[in-house]
Write a protein that holds these residues in place. Structure first.
Motif, PDB file in Angstrom:
ATOM      1  N   UNK A 133      -4.883  -7.611  -3.433  1.00 54.71           N
ATOM      2  CA  UNK A 133      -4.136  -6.693  -2.573  1.00 54.71           C
ATOM      3  C   UNK A 133      -2.751  -7.237  -2.227  1.00 54.71           C
ATOM      4  N   UNK A 134      -2.168  -7.953  -3.161  1.00 53.92           N
ATOM      5  CA  UNK A 134      -0.800  -8.452  -3.005  1.00 53.92           C
ATOM      6  C   UNK A 134       0.089  -8.027  -4.160  1.00 53.92           C
ATOM      7  N   UNK A 135      -0.528  -7.568  -5.246  1.00 57.50           N
ATOM      8  CA  UNK A 135       0.232  -7.217  -6.447  1.00 57.50           C
ATOM      9  C   UNK A 135       1.216  -6.085  -6.167  1.00 57.50           C
ATOM     10  N   UNK A 136       0.816  -5.170  -5.277  1.00 61.62           N
ATOM     11  CA  UNK A 136       1.641  -4.000  -4.978  1.00 61.62           C
ATOM     12  C   UNK A 136       2.963  -4.354  -4.316  1.00 61.62           C
ATOM     13  N   UNK A 137       3.047  -5.533  -3.690  1.00 59.54           N
ATOM     14  CA  UNK A 137       4.243  -5.909  -2.950  1.00 59.54           C
ATOM     15  C   UNK A 137       5.290  -6.636  -3.795  1.00 59.54           C
ATOM     16  N   UNK A 138       4.963  -6.929  -5.040  1.00 61.97           N
ATOM     17  CA  UNK A 138       5.849  -7.700  -5.909  1.00 61.97           C
ATOM     18  C   UNK A 138       6.171  -6.854  -7.139  1.00 61.97           C
ATOM     19  N   UNK A 139       7.434  -6.778  -7.559  1.00 58.86           N
ATOM     20  CA  UNK A 139       7.707  -6.099  -8.827  1.00 58.86           C
ATOM     21  C   UNK A 139       6.816  -6.690  -9.915  1.00 58.86           C
ATOM     22  N   UNK A 140       6.056  -5.842 -10.612  1.00 57.21           N
ATOM     23  CA  UNK A 140       5.021  -6.406 -11.486  1.00 57.21           C
ATOM     24  C   UNK A 140       5.597  -7.201 -12.654  1.00 57.21           C
ATOM     25  N   UNK A 184       0.646   3.684 -11.697  1.00 60.36           N
ATOM     26  CA  UNK A 184      -0.351   3.144 -12.617  1.00 60.36           C
ATOM     27  C   UNK A 184      -0.022   3.441 -14.078  1.00 60.36           C
ATOM     28  N   UNK A 185       0.335   4.664 -14.380  1.00 61.84           N
ATOM     29  CA  UNK A 185       0.611   5.036 -15.766  1.00 61.84           C
ATOM     30  C   UNK A 185       1.750   4.202 -16.339  1.00 61.84           C
ATOM     31  N   UNK A 186       2.784   3.996 -15.553  1.00 64.41           N
ATOM     32  CA  UNK A 186       3.924   3.211 -16.020  1.00 64.41           C
ATOM     33  C   UNK A 186       3.523   1.752 -16.207  1.00 64.41           C
ATOM     34  N   UNK A 187       2.727   1.233 -15.278  1.00 66.41           N
ATOM     35  CA  UNK A 187       2.276  -0.153 -15.391  1.00 66.41           C
ATOM     36  C   UNK A 187       1.491  -0.367 -16.677  1.00 66.41           C
ATOM     37  N   UNK A 188       0.564   0.520 -16.954  1.00 67.49           N
ATOM     38  CA  UNK A 188      -0.264   0.385 -18.160  1.00 67.49           C
ATOM     39  C   UNK A 188       0.595   0.479 -19.416  1.00 67.49           C
TER      40      UNK A 188
END
Length: 285
Positions: A133-140, A184-188
């Motif tokens: 629950x920390x991934x969302x706070x950082x540019x992936x 999500x779609x963009x991340x994948x």
């Protein structure tokens, strides 16, 4: 204290729970009820450990990015793993350092963001990089680049967090009730172009969203009425001052009322606009 840290600290103080995540509800828990919230929190930690150990032999050296109050670190340490933590929130960092001082942890703790951690000097030292629950706070892109540097060849990234669904921005009721999360779609799609092997990508939304129902219930049936009573009390005794304060903060108050007390912050709304994923990536090599 920024709004993110306030929410975590307030939640910890309100509930007395050291775990600050959504919880994980499965058939090991008798029913969805506030009575079992602590059990769901513990189960969340268990499933993280199960995931880490399923993809690597013990003991491992693990860095938990956004380690909260350090409870996952303690649980991993008890399993024989060598653990370190990154926590940019000073109040939460203090709780982790208390655990280190008490002998519960033998960890290096970085009280900063991942971007400020000296990853180059730590290159290739870790078996697993955990984002709970920390991934969302950082540019992936930043998070995965740092993880790639920190990991040994063949090491793993474990992500347990929610992402935005394609329904985000559709203008339906509740559309803006939940913030946070990468698309999500963009991340994948972007992940396909990076040099990571995807070992797991599980949708665990149904296991985590019950906490939204319990929180919504608490806000609308308990906290909302209590705040209404306080408003009435202060209005009778300090009406002019209260009206002035409410006028100054009218936009923020309206936003908070919509977000937390309108009924749009429900489990169904969360499941429409968020997908909670458990993802395991393996570094090449």
């Amino acid at each position: 204290m920024d709004s993110k840290e306030f929410g975590l600290v307030f939640g910890q103080q309100l509930t007395g729970m050291e775990d600050l995540h959504y919880g994980f509800w499965d058939d090991t828990i008798p029913e969805i009820s506030v009575l079992y919230m602590k059990q769901a929190q513990l189960r969340y930690t268990e499933q993280i450990i199960e995931t880490i150990e399923a993809h690597g032999s013990a003991p491992q050296r693990i860095i938990d990015v956004g380690c909260g109050t350090g409870q996952v670190l303690v649980a991993l340490s008890a399993r024989g793993h060598q653990v370190d933590g990154v926590i940019p929130a000073p109040h939460l960092e203090a709780r982790v350092r208390e655990k280190v001082a008490a002998g519960q942890l033998n960890s290096t703790v970085w009280g900063c963001t991942l971007q400020e951690v000296p990853v180059d000097t730590l290159a290739g030292q870790y078996d697993t990089v955990l984002f709970s629950e920390s991934f969302q706070y950082i540019p992936y892109q930043t998070a995965l680049a740092a993880a790639n540097t920190l990991l040994k060849p063949g090491g793993h990234v474990v992500i347990c967090d929610f992402f935005k669904t394609d329904n985000t921005g559709d203008g339906q009721p509740g559309d803006k009730s939940f913030g946070g999360g990468h698309p999500y779609s963009k991340f994948v799609k972007d992940l396909e172009a990076l040099d990571w092997e995807v070992l797991e990508n599980s949708d665990i939304t149904a296991n985590t969203s019950p906490n939204i129902h319990l929180l919504d219930q608490l806000l609308r049936e308990r906290i909302g009425p209590a705040m209404g009573t306080l408003d009435h009390y202060l209005g009778e005794r300090h009406g002019v001052i209260l009206k002035s304060v409410k006028w100054v903060f009218r936009k923020k108050l309206a936003k908070l009322k919509f977000k937390y007390l309108s009924g749009h912050r429900s489990q169904a709304v969360f499941e429409r606009y968020k997908t909670y994923r458990r993802i395991v990536l393996k570094k090449a090599g």
